[in-house]
Design a protein around this motif. Structure first.
Motif, PDB file in Angstrom:
ATOM      1  N   THR A 241       0.861  -1.179   0.000  1.00  0.00           N
ATOM      2  CA  THR A 241       0.000   0.000   0.000  1.00  0.00           C
ATOM      3  C   THR A 241       0.899   1.231   0.000  1.00  0.00           C
ATOM      4  OG1 THR A 241      -0.060   0.360   2.393  1.00  0.00           O
ATOM      5  CG2 THR A 241      -1.595  -1.286   1.491  1.00  0.00           C
ATOM      6  N   PRO A 242       0.326   2.403  -0.228  1.00  0.00           N
ATOM      7  CA  PRO A 242       1.152   3.616  -0.160  1.00  0.00           C
ATOM      8  C   PRO A 242       1.788   3.812   1.219  1.00  0.00           C
ATOM      9  CG  PRO A 242      -1.002   4.110  -1.112  1.00  0.00           C
ATOM     10  CD  PRO A 242      -1.050   2.701  -0.609  1.00  0.00           C
ATOM     11  N   PHE A 243       1.257   3.121   2.235  1.00  0.00           N
ATOM     12  CA  PHE A 243       1.771   3.274   3.588  1.00  0.00           C
ATOM     13  C   PHE A 243       2.836   2.238   3.931  1.00  0.00           C
ATOM     14  CE2 PHE A 243      -2.280   5.374   3.524  1.00  0.00           C
ATOM     15  CZ  PHE A 243      -2.067   6.505   4.281  1.00  0.00           C
ATOM     16  N   SER A 244       3.119   1.324   3.006  1.00  0.00           N
ATOM     17  CA  SER A 244       4.110   0.278   3.265  1.00  0.00           C
ATOM     18  C   SER A 244       5.520   0.846   3.399  1.00  0.00           C
ATOM     19  CB  SER A 244       4.077  -0.770   2.153  1.00  0.00           C
ATOM     20  OG  SER A 244       2.831  -1.409   2.122  1.00  0.00           O
ATOM     21  N   GLU A 245       5.842   1.844   2.593  1.00  0.00           N
ATOM     22  CA  GLU A 245       7.167   2.472   2.673  1.00  0.00           C
ATOM     23  C   GLU A 245       7.202   3.407   3.872  1.00  0.00           C
ATOM     24  OE1 GLU A 245      10.015   5.670   0.388  1.00  0.00           O
ATOM     25  OE2 GLU A 245       8.389   4.748  -0.743  1.00  0.00           O
ATOM     26  N   LYS A 246       8.268   3.309   4.646  1.00  0.00           N
ATOM     27  CA  LYS A 246       8.444   4.143   5.841  1.00  0.00           C
ATOM     28  C   LYS A 246       9.658   5.048   5.611  1.00  0.00           C
ATOM     29  CE  LYS A 246       5.183   1.741   7.805  1.00  0.00           C
ATOM     30  NZ  LYS A 246       3.834   2.232   7.796  1.00  0.00           N
TER      31      LYS A 246
ATOM     32  N   GLU B 123       3.202  17.044   2.216  1.00  0.00           N
ATOM     33  CA  GLU B 123       3.748  17.004   0.850  1.00  0.00           C
ATOM     34  C   GLU B 123       4.073  15.573   0.446  1.00  0.00           C
ATOM     35  OE1 GLU B 123       7.035  19.764   0.785  1.00  0.00           O
ATOM     36  OE2 GLU B 123       5.699  21.500   0.626  1.00  0.00           O
ATOM     37  N   HIS B 124       4.630  14.790   1.362  1.00  0.00           N
ATOM     38  CA  HIS B 124       4.927  13.394   1.075  1.00  0.00           C
ATOM     39  C   HIS B 124       3.639  12.635   0.753  1.00  0.00           C
ATOM     40  CE1 HIS B 124       6.801   9.459   1.276  1.00  0.00           C
ATOM     41  NE2 HIS B 124       5.825   9.092   2.085  1.00  0.00           N
ATOM     42  N   GLY B 125       2.599  12.866   1.564  1.00  0.00           N
ATOM     43  CA  GLY B 125       1.328  12.180   1.334  1.00  0.00           C
ATOM     44  C   GLY B 125       0.714  12.523  -0.011  1.00  0.00           C
ATOM     45  N   LEU B 126       0.694  13.804  -0.339  1.00  0.00           N
ATOM     46  CA  LEU B 126       0.040  14.236  -1.575  1.00  0.00           C
ATOM     47  C   LEU B 126       0.884  13.949  -2.811  1.00  0.00           C
ATOM     48  CD1 LEU B 126      -1.465  17.646  -0.385  1.00  0.00           C
ATOM     49  CD2 LEU B 126      -2.645  15.438  -0.597  1.00  0.00           C
ATOM     50  N   ARG B 127       2.173  14.203  -2.740  1.00  0.00           N
ATOM     51  CA  ARG B 127       3.019  14.067  -3.929  1.00  0.00           C
ATOM     52  C   ARG B 127       3.580  12.663  -4.108  1.00  0.00           C
ATOM     53  NH1 ARG B 127       5.888  19.793  -3.021  1.00  0.00           N
ATOM     54  NH2 ARG B 127       4.207  21.066  -3.867  1.00  0.00           N
TER      55      ARG B 127
ATOM     56  N   MET C 256       2.983   9.721  -2.157  1.00  0.00           N
ATOM     57  CA  MET C 256       2.044   8.619  -1.944  1.00  0.00           C
ATOM     58  C   MET C 256       0.837   8.676  -2.880  1.00  0.00           C
ATOM     59  SD  MET C 256       2.165   8.538   2.238  1.00  0.00           S
ATOM     60  CE  MET C 256       0.880   7.296   2.362  1.00  0.00           C
ATOM     61  N   GLY C 257       0.617   9.827  -3.510  1.00  0.00           N
ATOM     62  CA  GLY C 257      -0.491   9.950  -4.446  1.00  0.00           C
ATOM     63  C   GLY C 257      -1.848  10.136  -3.803  1.00  0.00           C
ATOM     64  N   LEU C 258      -1.858  10.594  -2.543  1.00  0.00           N
ATOM     65  CA  LEU C 258      -3.138  10.858  -1.895  1.00  0.00           C
ATOM     66  C   LEU C 258      -3.815  12.067  -2.539  1.00  0.00           C
ATOM     67  CD1 LEU C 258      -2.011  10.377   1.800  1.00  0.00           C
ATOM     68  CD2 LEU C 258      -3.399   8.794   0.436  1.00  0.00           C
ATOM     69  N   HIS C 259      -5.135  12.065  -2.527  1.00  0.00           N
ATOM     70  CA  HIS C 259      -5.899  13.195  -3.065  1.00  0.00           C
ATOM     71  C   HIS C 259      -6.363  14.142  -1.963  1.00  0.00           C
ATOM     72  CE1 HIS C 259      -8.596  15.565  -5.483  1.00  0.00           C
ATOM     73  NE2 HIS C 259      -9.591  15.281  -4.653  1.00  0.00           N
ATOM     74  N   ARG C 260      -6.625  13.585  -0.776  1.00  0.00           N
ATOM     75  CA  ARG C 260      -7.219  14.388   0.292  1.00  0.00           C
ATOM     76  C   ARG C 260      -6.664  13.932   1.637  1.00  0.00           C
ATOM     77  NH1 ARG C 260     -12.091  17.160   1.505  1.00  0.00           N
ATOM     78  NH2 ARG C 260     -13.001  16.556   3.474  1.00  0.00           N
ATOM     79  N   ILE C 261      -6.290  14.903   2.462  1.00  0.00           N
ATOM     80  CA  ILE C 261      -5.868  14.637   3.831  1.00  0.00           C
ATOM     81  C   ILE C 261      -6.721  15.514   4.738  1.00  0.00           C
ATOM     82  CG2 ILE C 261      -3.971  14.724   5.503  1.00  0.00           C
ATOM     83  CD1 ILE C 261      -2.028  14.377   3.135  1.00  0.00           C
ATOM     84  N   THR C 262      -7.322  14.895   5.753  1.00  0.00           N
ATOM     85  CA  THR C 262      -8.215  15.615   6.654  1.00  0.00           C
ATOM     86  C   THR C 262      -7.644  15.645   8.065  1.00  0.00           C
ATOM     87  OG1 THR C 262      -9.475  13.621   7.191  1.00  0.00           O
ATOM     88  CG2 THR C 262     -10.247  14.930   5.326  1.00  0.00           C
ATOM     89  N   LEU C 263      -8.133  16.574   8.854  1.00  0.00           N
ATOM     90  CA  LEU C 263      -7.758  16.640  10.263  1.00  0.00           C
ATOM     91  C   LEU C 263      -8.873  17.286  11.053  1.00  0.00           C
ATOM     92  CD1 LEU C 263      -6.946  19.776  11.221  1.00  0.00           C
ATOM     93  CD2 LEU C 263      -4.968  19.302   9.815  1.00  0.00           C
ATOM     94  N   GLU C 264      -8.766  17.120  12.364  1.00  0.00           N
ATOM     95  CA  GLU C 264      -9.661  17.799  13.303  1.00  0.00           C
ATOM     96  C   GLU C 264      -8.799  18.567  14.287  1.00  0.00           C
ATOM     97  OE1 GLU C 264     -12.122  14.876  15.199  1.00  0.00           O
ATOM     98  OE2 GLU C 264     -13.287  14.502  13.369  1.00  0.00           O
ATOM     99  N   VAL C 265      -9.209  19.796  14.594  1.00  0.00           N
ATOM    100  CA  VAL C 265      -8.496  20.603  15.581  1.00  0.00           C
ATOM    101  C   VAL C 265      -9.539  21.288  16.470  1.00  0.00           C
ATOM    102  CG1 VAL C 265      -8.288  22.585  13.993  1.00  0.00           C
ATOM    103  CG2 VAL C 265      -6.723  22.372  15.939  1.00  0.00           C
ATOM    104  N   TYR C 266      -9.316  21.213  17.766  1.00  0.00           N
ATOM    105  CA  TYR C 266     -10.282  21.802  18.694  1.00  0.00           C
ATOM    106  C   TYR C 266     -10.220  23.324  18.646  1.00  0.00           C
ATOM    107  CZ  TYR C 266     -11.101  17.150  20.387  1.00  0.00           C
ATOM    108  OH  TYR C 266     -11.447  15.829  20.448  1.00  0.00           O
ATOM    109  N   ALA C 267     -11.367  23.945  18.871  1.00  0.00           N
ATOM    110  CA  ALA C 267     -11.489  25.400  18.767  1.00  0.00           C
ATOM    111  C   ALA C 267     -10.582  26.132  19.748  1.00  0.00           C
ATOM    112  CB  ALA C 267     -12.947  25.820  18.985  1.00  0.00           C
TER     113      ALA C 267
END
Length: 188
Positions: free
Chosen positions: A5-10, A130-134, A136-147
């Motif tokens: 998977t794209p996550f196999s490489e560390k 940048e590693h994830g998007l470029r 690994m080829g990911l299209h979208r990365i999400t996060l949650e941050v408290y107010a």
């Protein structure tokens, strides 16, 4: 044998201020200490529900086993944030909650007291995103941050995350409620 998977490489990702390297079981105690020695990390990540509280203790052997499994997991990327000036581990960055059909995943991070206020968190976030998007080829990365964590939200906005919504009353804290901001960044 399961397909890679794209996550196999560390990878090890190097910046001017930080180096992000794959976690090992040896990092478990260090990263646990970063959280336990800095109440702000526990509070701002929603790990506790009252000011000054400490997260519940985790058996060191169990925590080590968790980090050892993350070091080889093919559904997440967990990297230690190393301060290039001191060579100290000051936090971690994580890409997880992988959705292969949509080429998306979640992101979380923490940087302890020793790494704050010098741009380490911003660079670490930028490097892994940048590693994830470029790479690994990911299209979208999400996060949650408290107010109640505007400093982190500012970092995420500098890197390119966009506020997409608010989860109202998502965290019970000090006898009140805290909203969570939902943010995302898109790649190709």
């Amino acid at each position: 044998m399961a397909p890679a998977t794209p996550f196999s490489e560390k990878p090890t990702l190097r910046g001017e201020l930080v180096t992000l390297r794959p976690v090992t079981g040896d990092d478990a105690a260090l990263l646990d200490a970063v959280v336990r020695d800095d109440p702000e990390v526990a509070e701002l990540t929603g790990s506790v529900h009252r000011t000054g509280d400490s997260p519940p203790p985790i058996d060191p052997a169990r925590l080590r086993a968790i980090y050892e499994s993350w070091a080889v997991a093919d559904d997440r990327l967990v990297l230690a944030v190393v301060d290039n000036t001191t060579a100290a581990v000051v936090g971690e960055v994580v890409l997880n909650d992988w959705d292969p059909a949509n080429r998306s995943c979640g992101f979380r991070t923490f940087v302890g007291r020793a790494g704050r206020g010098r741009g380490l968190g911003t660079e670490a976030t930028r490097l892994v995103v940048e590693h994830g998007l470029r790479t690994m080829g990911l299209h979208r990365i999400t996060l949650e941050v408290y107010a109640f964590n505007p400093r982190a939200r500012h970092v995420y906005e500098k890197v390119g995350f966009v506020h997409e919504g608010t989860g109202r009353d998502a965290l019970r804290f000090d006898d009140g409620w805290v909203d969570v901001h939902l943010m995302a960044i898109l790649g190709g």
